[in-house]
Scaffold this active site. Structure first.
Site, PDB file in Angstrom:
ATOM      1  N   SER A 188      57.431  37.163  46.104  1.00 15.46           N
ATOM      2  CA  SER A 188      56.478  37.601  45.076  1.00 15.46           C
ATOM      3  C   SER A 188      56.973  38.707  44.164  1.00 15.46           C
ATOM      4  O   SER A 188      56.300  39.019  43.179  1.00 15.46           O
ATOM      5  CB  SER A 188      55.173  38.058  45.739  1.00 15.46           C
ATOM      6  OG  SER A 188      54.270  36.986  45.843  1.00 15.46           O
TER       7      SER A 188
ATOM      8  N   LYS B 111      57.014  38.196  40.426  1.00 18.65           N
ATOM      9  CA  LYS B 111      55.859  38.442  39.559  1.00 18.65           C
ATOM     10  C   LYS B 111      56.124  39.584  38.577  1.00 18.65           C
ATOM     11  O   LYS B 111      55.481  39.671  37.523  1.00 18.65           O
ATOM     12  CB  LYS B 111      54.610  38.732  40.401  1.00 18.65           C
ATOM     13  CG  LYS B 111      54.082  37.521  41.167  1.00 18.65           C
ATOM     14  CD  LYS B 111      52.800  37.878  41.919  1.00 18.65           C
ATOM     15  CE  LYS B 111      52.154  36.662  42.565  1.00 18.65           C
ATOM     16  NZ  LYS B 111      52.803  36.222  43.802  1.00 18.65           N
TER      17      LYS B 111
ATOM     18  N   SER C 183      48.921  40.456  44.290  1.00 15.71           N
ATOM     19  CA  SER C 183      49.901  39.364  44.429  1.00 15.71           C
ATOM     20  C   SER C 183      49.206  38.022  44.248  1.00 15.71           C
ATOM     21  O   SER C 183      49.317  37.116  45.078  1.00 15.71           O
ATOM     22  CB  SER C 183      50.607  39.416  45.790  1.00 15.71           C
ATOM     23  OG  SER C 183      51.811  38.679  45.745  1.00 15.71           O
TER      24      SER C 183
END
Length: 469
Positions: A139, A142, A311
């Site tokens: 993640s 991102k 997230s």
């Protein structure tokens, strides 16, 4: 992504200290709302970015006068400024190597580990190990998605959901614009305005269709259908396709979020005296049909902050596609990958080996280096790029917010801001801390083939805490 929680325990003393620092930082930042400092938002707008409110309408040649435009975006938060810091950092690379090297060798990080620590003011690398090696980021990708969409759309962009009528007003189409944050309250308001517009024309029965044609390519993420971490990626959904009342984290998802949203809209219209003679059924909105009502998402900077803090995979995939739309590419996984890659190249980042197969980091084909992540964070702190400030302000705060709310080493509560990343065998952490002399340091630690998240997360957290004074 499954929320990355619970390896550090926040002590009462750390909480008090962290809160005091956080309050001081907010006070220093000046007037702010929704996480963005107003002066920074105005500076970003003054640079002439033309993202606007609705790239979808512009792309279809739709007249902007069809629906009222959104209000200006709320503003960007101040990141702790290093303007008054000395010209050279007191943190010596040799000293950092002695501290971070042994921590990076922790067994919990597995055999593959890379690291980068950079002075955000000077851009000087203070520590690196395999910093240019591209690895699966989970993640932390991102951060790249956030920078790309902010640079492509501008701070005022909001994602629309429309209701468009046929010329005779006997048929209406709910048109998805790619807003995963559409919720019941906003859908209800959309039904209010739609029903009033129809009743004003004497119409009480309509055919209803729903249009998801803005997105192209596969709807199911490559990780497969039925995954609780992400809904089918479609241009129309309600509450991220969640089948419970949650707003973050994993949850059972609808197999048909667009159809569910349309059926909910039918029910709301019926409550307002407008019945449906047919539908809801998939269909295309009339090319020149009048717009009866429109609802808009929060501005992109606010969506970026929500995505990073929690997230949020659904928002991440939507923002990747908004990047594609803003750069006139297909709103698909492939189109988003091309658009994100292009926007990051424009920021002059170290792109060797990088790949952005999705916007969320769920795809193991994603590759970034620790150097790329720290350079992104440095760009976000650069006064020349105020439009990127939400990349920093959306980062979870250790011991307080999002996926770091349960992670705070002794003295780190409120002092470490970082994006977490977890897949099976992959654990990552990238963010910022302040050095002893008030410098903003950007860091990224990536580990692969880790034995378990429960072993890797504390090791990553100790690395971040080691950068604190």
């Amino acid at each position: 992504m499954v929320p990355d929680r619970g390896t550090w325990q926040l002590t009462a003393g750390a909480a008090v200290a962290g809160l005091a620092v956080a309050v001081a930082a907010v006070t220093a930042a000046g007037p702010w709302d929704n996480g963005q400092r107003k002066a920074e938002r105005e500076h970003a707008a003054a640079l002439g970015r033309t993202g606007g409110a609705d790239h979808q309408a512009a792309g279809r040649g739709r007249d902007a006068a069809e629906a009222p435009g959104p209000a200006p975006a709320p503003s960007a938060p101040g990141v702790l400024s290093a303007a008054s810091a000395p010209k050279m950092p007191s943190t010596a690379p040799t000293a950092l190597a002695g501290v971070l090297g042994p921590l990076l060798d922790a067994p919990g990080l597995g055999p593959l580990r890379t690291a980068s620590v950079v002075d955000a003011t000077t851009g000087r690398q203070l520590y690196g190990r395999g910093a240019g090696t591209a690895m699966t980021p989970a993640s932390t990708i991102k951060i790249a998605t956030a920078a790309a969409v902010l640079s492509a759309t501008g701070p005022a962009h909001r994602i629309p959901t429309r209701v468009v009528a046929a010329p005779d007003f006997r048929a209406v189409t709910l048109v998805g614009g790619g807003d995963p944050t559409l919720d019941t309250a906003r859908l209800r308001a959309l039904a209010d305005r739609t029903a009033k517009a129809l009743r004003d024309r004497g119409v009480t029965t309509v055919r209803l269709s729903y249009d998801t044609s803005l997105y192209e390519g596969p709807v199911i993420h490559p990780i497969g259908a039925g995954n609780d971490n992400i809904a089918p990626v479609t241009a129309l959904m309600l509450n991220e396709g969640r089948l419970d009342d949650s707003t973050e984290g994993s949850a059972r998802r609808s197999a048909d979020p667009a159809g569910d949203a349309a059926r909910a809209f039918v029910g709301l219209l019926s409550e307002r005296g407008v019945n449906t003679s047919a539908g809801p059924a998939p269909g295309r909105a009339p090319a020149k049909g009048p717009a009866l009502a429109t609802t808009y998402s929060a501005p992109v900077p606010a969506l970026v902050e929500r995505m990073l803090t929690n997230s949020d995979n659904d928002i991440a995939e939507a923002l990747a596609r908004q990047t594609a739309l803003a750069t006139r590419r297909p709103a698909s996984f492939a189109g988003a990958e091309a658009a994100v890659t292009d926007r990051l190249k424009r920021l002059k980042l170290p792109m060797a080996g990088a790949r952005f197969a999705d916007g969320s980091g769920l795809n193991r084909a994603d590759k970034v280096s620790a150097a790329l992540l720290t350079t992104l964070l440095v760009r976000a702190a650069d006064p020349a790029h105020p439009e990127l400030r939400p990349v920093l302000t959306g980062l979870p705060i250790a011991g307080f917010t999002g996926t770091l709310s349960g992670r705070a080493a002794a003295g780190a509560g409120g002092l470490v801001r970082a994006k977490t990343g977890t897949l099976r065998g992959v654990d990552t952490l990238a963010g910022t801390v302040l050095s002893a002399d008030g410098r903003l340091l950007a860091f990224a630690f990536l580990a692969g083939d880790t034995p378990s998240a429960s072993a890797a997360r504390p090791a990553l957290d100790r690395l971040a805490a080691a950068l604190l004074p």
